[in-house]
Design a protein around this motif. Structure first.
Motif, mmCIF file in Angstrom:
data_model
loop_
_atom_site.group_PDB
_atom_site.id
_atom_site.type_symbol
_atom_site.label_atom_id
_atom_site.label_comp_id
_atom_site.label_asym_id
_atom_site.label_seq_id
_atom_site.Cartn_x
_atom_site.Cartn_y
_atom_site.Cartn_z
ATOM 1 N N GLN A 120 39.384 45.214 39.061
ATOM 2 C CA GLN A 120 40.114 46.462 38.869
ATOM 3 C C GLN A 120 41.328 46.235 37.953
ATOM 4 O OE1 GLN A 120 42.103 48.132 42.461
ATOM 5 N NE2 GLN A 120 40.290 49.405 42.585
ATOM 6 N N ALA A 121 42.089 45.181 38.250
ATOM 7 C CA ALA A 121 43.287 44.889 37.466
ATOM 8 C C ALA A 121 42.914 44.595 36.005
ATOM 9 C CB ALA A 121 44.035 43.708 38.078
ATOM 10 N N ASP B 1 43.502 56.724 44.795
ATOM 11 C CA ASP B 1 44.480 55.744 45.259
ATOM 12 C C ASP B 1 45.724 55.850 44.381
ATOM 13 O OD1 ASP B 1 45.977 53.463 45.766
ATOM 14 O OD2 ASP B 1 44.219 52.211 46.131
ATOM 15 N N LEU C 8 35.206 48.735 42.131
ATOM 16 C CA LEU C 8 35.362 47.338 41.717
ATOM 17 C C LEU C 8 36.301 46.574 42.644
ATOM 18 C CD1 LEU C 8 35.857 48.079 37.909
ATOM 19 C CD2 LEU C 8 33.722 47.491 39.051
ATOM 20 N N ASP C 9 36.101 45.261 42.702
ATOM 21 C CA ASP C 9 37.023 44.355 43.389
ATOM 22 C C ASP C 9 38.425 44.488 42.799
ATOM 23 O OD1 ASP C 9 35.181 43.207 45.006
ATOM 24 O OD2 ASP C 9 35.566 41.164 44.345
ATOM 25 N N VAL C 10 39.452 44.251 43.619
ATOM 26 C CA VAL C 10 40.817 44.424 43.103
ATOM 27 C C VAL C 10 41.109 43.586 41.862
ATOM 28 C CG1 VAL C 10 42.192 45.362 44.971
ATOM 29 C CG2 VAL C 10 41.659 42.955 44.971
ATOM 30 N N SER C 11 40.609 42.358 41.812
ATOM 31 C CA SER C 11 40.937 41.525 40.648
ATOM 32 C C SER C 11 40.250 42.053 39.394
ATOM 33 C CB SER C 11 40.568 40.071 40.910
ATOM 34 O OG SER C 11 39.261 39.995 41.395
ATOM 35 N N ALA D 237 48.370 54.169 44.197
ATOM 36 C CA ALA D 237 48.891 52.924 43.615
ATOM 37 C C ALA D 237 48.170 52.617 42.302
ATOM 38 C CB ALA D 237 48.738 51.775 44.605
ATOM 39 N N VAL D 238 46.854 52.832 42.284
ATOM 40 C CA VAL D 238 46.074 52.600 41.064
ATOM 41 C C VAL D 238 46.443 53.636 40.005
ATOM 42 C CG1 VAL D 238 43.743 52.605 40.091
ATOM 43 C CG2 VAL D 238 44.146 51.561 42.314
#
Lengths: 270, 256
Positions: free
Chosen positions: B180-181, B204, B175-178, B206-207
């Motif tokens: 993802q968030a 990852d 998914l796109d980072v936004s 960080a995720v």
């Protein structure tokens, strides 16, 4: 801020790309301006559907027709007016001057030909007279693939995702392009492999003087590799500037939203 | 507190290849354990082995103190009500010819919960609302949804049986980072509200850190480091953990 006095390699002015009916089009790219200078890594950032990939395809007049159409604006590549080029002039631009790599190397590579044959195809088309086998092995070595002679004989499925992307980069470099457009080149890869591919792109810029347009949704990647960044949302560029300036002091709400979405490795005291 | 899940010296083999080599870990109710490593390190095989989607070659998996290794038939079905999976590619894990509402209702039907058809539809509506989707879309098909929406559907389906454990295998990697968030926030809210435990698999750090209380780092089929999320990310002990950390495209590091 450095002031660039050189001529831009690519100058995009007022680009408009529309999809759907002429009477009521979807304005996928809605009046976009951007420039890429020689040897520069420029990032075009935005979410899925922001128009970033279509903008990049338009650089080589590659917008899928008749579904979509270039509805306005201009792309100047060095001295060439790209939208006025036809037939063989356009073919010389594509591949030889502007090369593309995409997110899924496995779907861009032909599964029934060896990697070496596919890289050689570009050489046979665009660089007649070149010793194909030697040149292919040199390209494979340049992108950091071990044992080039053996890799040249491998089929795509015999390579890992990271190696496939390296092979794609070798293919893209075959004709010594001036500009490499990398559309989400590492999105399908693990972070460790992603880092290797990004390091390779930065190195190629240095060793070959290559200009790179990097398309991504991840501002973390932008922070690490891009000199300048354009932030795109709903077909428009909402913010642009030097990477560090934009990321340290974002002006637009959308840039701030994208920044907030990036997961942080270390907690900051906010 | 008693452990919800205990994995003891579990190995998974594919022919000659030992993908998971004698791994031990544990998970408490309501806790998130992050399992991080590269492609091919065995993290997905381990996640699948815990849910009996992959045979366990050696070792033992216990859930609420009961041995669930090698369960079959009705006992396995009973276990699956308690422990569900969320996959990386929600499109690949949804039937393209079945409306998403039917896909959720089927889970309830198979497990004999929800009673009547109308009652099952009612539960699907509630699940859809819970994951932030419009219940009017239940009659739509998977291709009509975006990647982020499909992952919400995958989560709704996994929650249908009210499990105590979710194994989430790279649920936000595609998914796109936004987006993802958003999905990370959704998973955290669901955990707060329902008190379920997550085994969160990712590459990852960080995720994974964003989601996890504790993190286990996996390399070549073995766990090389475990600790609290803070310990592993701020004071990594193993060389491989340091390598993973340095590979993360961290904004703060680049701007420092």
């Amino acid at each position: 801020m450095t002031i660039c006095t050189a001529r831009p390699l690519v100058d995009v002015q007022g680009l408009e790309v529309h999809f759907g009916p002429v009477s009521d089009p979807v304005r996928a790219v809605d009046g976009v301006d951007f420039r890429i200078f020689p040897g520069e890594i420029v990032a075009l950032v935005g979410e899925s559907g922001s128009g970033k990939s279509i903008s990049a395809l338009a650089l080589a007049k590659l917008v899928p027709e008749p579904a979509g159409r270039i509805a306005g604006g201009s792309v100047t590549f060095q001295t060439l007016e790209v939208f006025k080029l036809k037939g063989s002039e356009l073919r010389k631009l594509r591949g030889a001057r502007i090369a593309y790599i995409f997110q899924e190397p496995a779907t861009s590579l032909n599964p029934v030909f060896t990697v070496g044959w596919q890289i050689g195809e570009a050489l046979r088309l665009h660089r007649k007279g070149v010793k194909v086998k030697t040149e292919v092995e040199k390209l494979l070595a340049d992108v950091g693939l071990p044992n080039p002679a053996r890799t040249a004989k491998a089929y795509p499925h015999e390579l890992s995702g990271g190696m496939q992307q390296r092979a794609m980069i070798a293919m893209a470099l075959a004709c010594n392009p001036d500009l490499l457009v990398a559309d989400e080149p590492t999105t399908a890869l693990d972070v460790t492999v992603q880092k290797q591919i990004l390091d390779l792109l930065v190195e190629l810029r240095k060793t070959r003087g290559l200009s790179i347009l990097l398309i991504t949704h991840n501002l973390g990647i932008v922070a690490h590799v891009a000199d300048r960044v354009y932030v795109m949302n709903n077909g428009k560029i909402v913010e642009s500037g030097e990477t560090k300036t934009v990321l340290r002091t974002p002006q637009h709400d959308y840039t701030k939203k994208l920044l907030k979405a990036v997961p942080r490795l270390h907690k900051t005291n906010e | 507190m008693n452990e919800l899940l205990t994995v003891e010296k579990v190995s998974v083999r594919y022919g000659e290849l030992e993908a998971v080599r004698g791994v031990s870990l544990s998970l408490k109710p309501g806790e998130t354990l992050g399992l991080v490593g590269e492609s091919g390190c065995g993290k997905s095989s381990l996640g699948r082995a815990i849910l009996a989607l992959e045979p366990v070659a050696a070792g033992r998996v216990a859930f609420e103190g009961r041995d669930v290794t090698g369960l079959k038939g009705a006992a396995l079905k009973q276990f699956r009500r308690q422990a569900q999976m969320v996959f990386q590619d929600p499109f690949g894990s949804l039937n393209p010819r079945m409306s998403v509402g039917a896909a959720i209702e089927e889970v309830l039907y198979v497990h004999g919960i929800g009673g009547s058809r109308a009652a099952r539809r009612g539960r699907a509506v509630a699940l859809f609302e819970d994951v932030g989707l419009n219940p009017d879309w239940l009659s739509r098909y998977p291709h009509e949804f975006s990647g982020g929406q499909r992952q919400r559907i995958g989560i709704a389906r996994a929650l249908a049986l009210e499990p105590k454990l979710l194994v989430a295998d790279e649920p936000v990697s595609a998914l796109d980072v936004s987006v993802q968030a958003d999905i990370i926030q959704l998973l955290k809210r669901i955990q707060r509200e329902r008190g379920l435990a997550y085994l969160f698999i990712g590459h990852d750090l960080a995720v994974v850190r964003e989601m996890s209380n504790r993190i286990a780092v996996m390399f070549k089929g073995e766990i090389v480091e475990t600790g609290t999320a803070d310990q592993v990310c701020d004071q990594p002990q193993h060389d491989y953990t340091q390598k993973l950390l340095s590979a993360v495209p961290d904004i703060d590091k680049a701007l420092a």
